[in-house]
Design an enzyme around this catalytic site. Sequence first.
Site, short mmCIF file in Angstrom:
data_model
loop_
_atom_site.label_atom_id
_atom_site.label_comp_id
_atom_site.label_asym_id
_atom_site.label_seq_id
_atom_site.Cartn_x
_atom_site.Cartn_y
_atom_site.Cartn_z
N HIS A 1 41.78 -15.31 62.24
CA HIS A 1 40.56 -14.54 62.46
C HIS A 1 40.86 -13.05 62.41
O HIS A 1 40.08 -12.26 61.85
CB HIS A 1 39.93 -14.90 63.81
CG HIS A 1 39.14 -16.16 63.80
ND1 HIS A 1 38.09 -16.38 62.94
CD2 HIS A 1 39.23 -17.28 64.57
CE1 HIS A 1 37.57 -17.57 63.16
NE2 HIS A 1 38.25 -18.15 64.14
N HIS B 1 45.11 -20.69 63.49
CA HIS B 1 43.66 -20.53 63.28
C HIS B 1 43.17 -19.23 63.91
O HIS B 1 42.46 -18.45 63.28
CB HIS B 1 42.93 -21.73 63.88
CG HIS B 1 41.44 -21.61 63.86
ND1 HIS B 1 40.64 -22.28 62.96
CD2 HIS B 1 40.58 -20.89 64.64
CE1 HIS B 1 39.37 -21.97 63.17
NE2 HIS B 1 39.31 -21.13 64.20
N GLU B 2 43.54 -19.01 65.16
CA GLU B 2 43.04 -17.82 65.86
C GLU B 2 43.59 -16.53 65.25
O GLU B 2 42.84 -15.57 65.06
CB GLU B 2 43.39 -17.91 67.35
CG GLU B 2 42.72 -19.06 68.09
CD GLU B 2 41.21 -19.09 67.91
OE1 GLU B 2 40.60 -18.02 67.69
OE2 GLU B 2 40.64 -20.19 67.97
#
EC number: 3.4.24.-
Length: 392
Positions: A197, A193-194
């Site tokens: 980004h 997820h990170e």
Amino acid sequence: VHSVVDYVSAAEYQVYPWGINDPTEGNRTTLHLPWLKTLSTDWHIDGKGWYSTTRGNNAIAQENPTGGPEYENNYRPKSPLFIFKYPYSKAMTPPSSYRDASITQLFYTTNVYHDVLYILGFNEKAGNFQINNWNKGGVGGDYAILNSQDGSGVNNANFATPPDGQPGRMRMYTWNASIPERDGCFEAGIVIHEYTHGVSNRLTGGPENSRCLAALESGGMGEGWSDFFATAIRLKPGDTRATDYTMGEWASNRPNGIRKYRYSTSLTTNPHMYVDADGLTSVHAIGNIWASMLYELLWNLIDKHGKGDVTKIRPVLKNGVPTDGRHLAMKIVLDGMALQPCLPNFVQARDAILDADKNLTQGSNKCEIWKAFAKRGLGVGAVFNLSKRTGS
């Protein structure tokens, strides 16, 4: 030099392997040379030297208990033989007692994801994270800085994305909702997820502009893309469109995860529609809606093209097109990011995905894409207005 090469050729990592989202899904395994060999380099060189630690061309991983900006001189495990095998169990405490295992896991997950994304198109020209771009375009000098057990926060994680040529920085925290507390580095979905980004910020508006997701709706889609890729990657062989997934359930110790609704193709389990974004001020809440639409897209394409062998890391492409629906969905969503305008809204991002499929497959998945979005109110007649959206 020859002896170093020999050691790297025997490199091993004891980790939760790709596809295992967290410690509830499987056991740690010792993996030998896990990188995808057709790429330009293994994980421990950058064209200037070899690193017998968790450092290389794509990433540099270390602990950061103070939460400060320093990283180069922070502690990281070292192994002259490139054997990164360290003890960890869910019962171990405090987290600092298993820092070597945590850093190794973070380094492994991030590097595998880098390699998968590279095959799908997030490469040097697209603005990926590498110190050395090997004369393939883009701006080098920007591996991902990976902080394990970062002391600047708890119960969260984040990724800072400057323009191409400047390193991204991931901060992974511990989570204190359980006893003993849990380390987010062992939940692959949070790491993916990170890192996503960084991907969405580099692709949207071009790699030289990392502020193109700064508006409320575009920032919400940033959260949604991150959830989508984390979810697509954790699919299991027996999954069907009736399979539901959460986000962050292990680290947070919440069976329903950290989003309002699970990712599901059932409108009973997850009733989110486009117009639900009206009045929302949280990017994570908006992202839950966007990722719910992408989850529909994922399963429409899997039902048409198959899921492929989800136990294999490498996407299989034929003439540049993934042969399975899972990686095809990831590919057109990734390509769509590069096609959409700066500060996009849902409608523009949807259209960019349609354009991406047209560019990639001559639009052969147009119906599946429209059905996915229309099911949740983002059909042909949908209109963006920040406070009063029109569903269709």
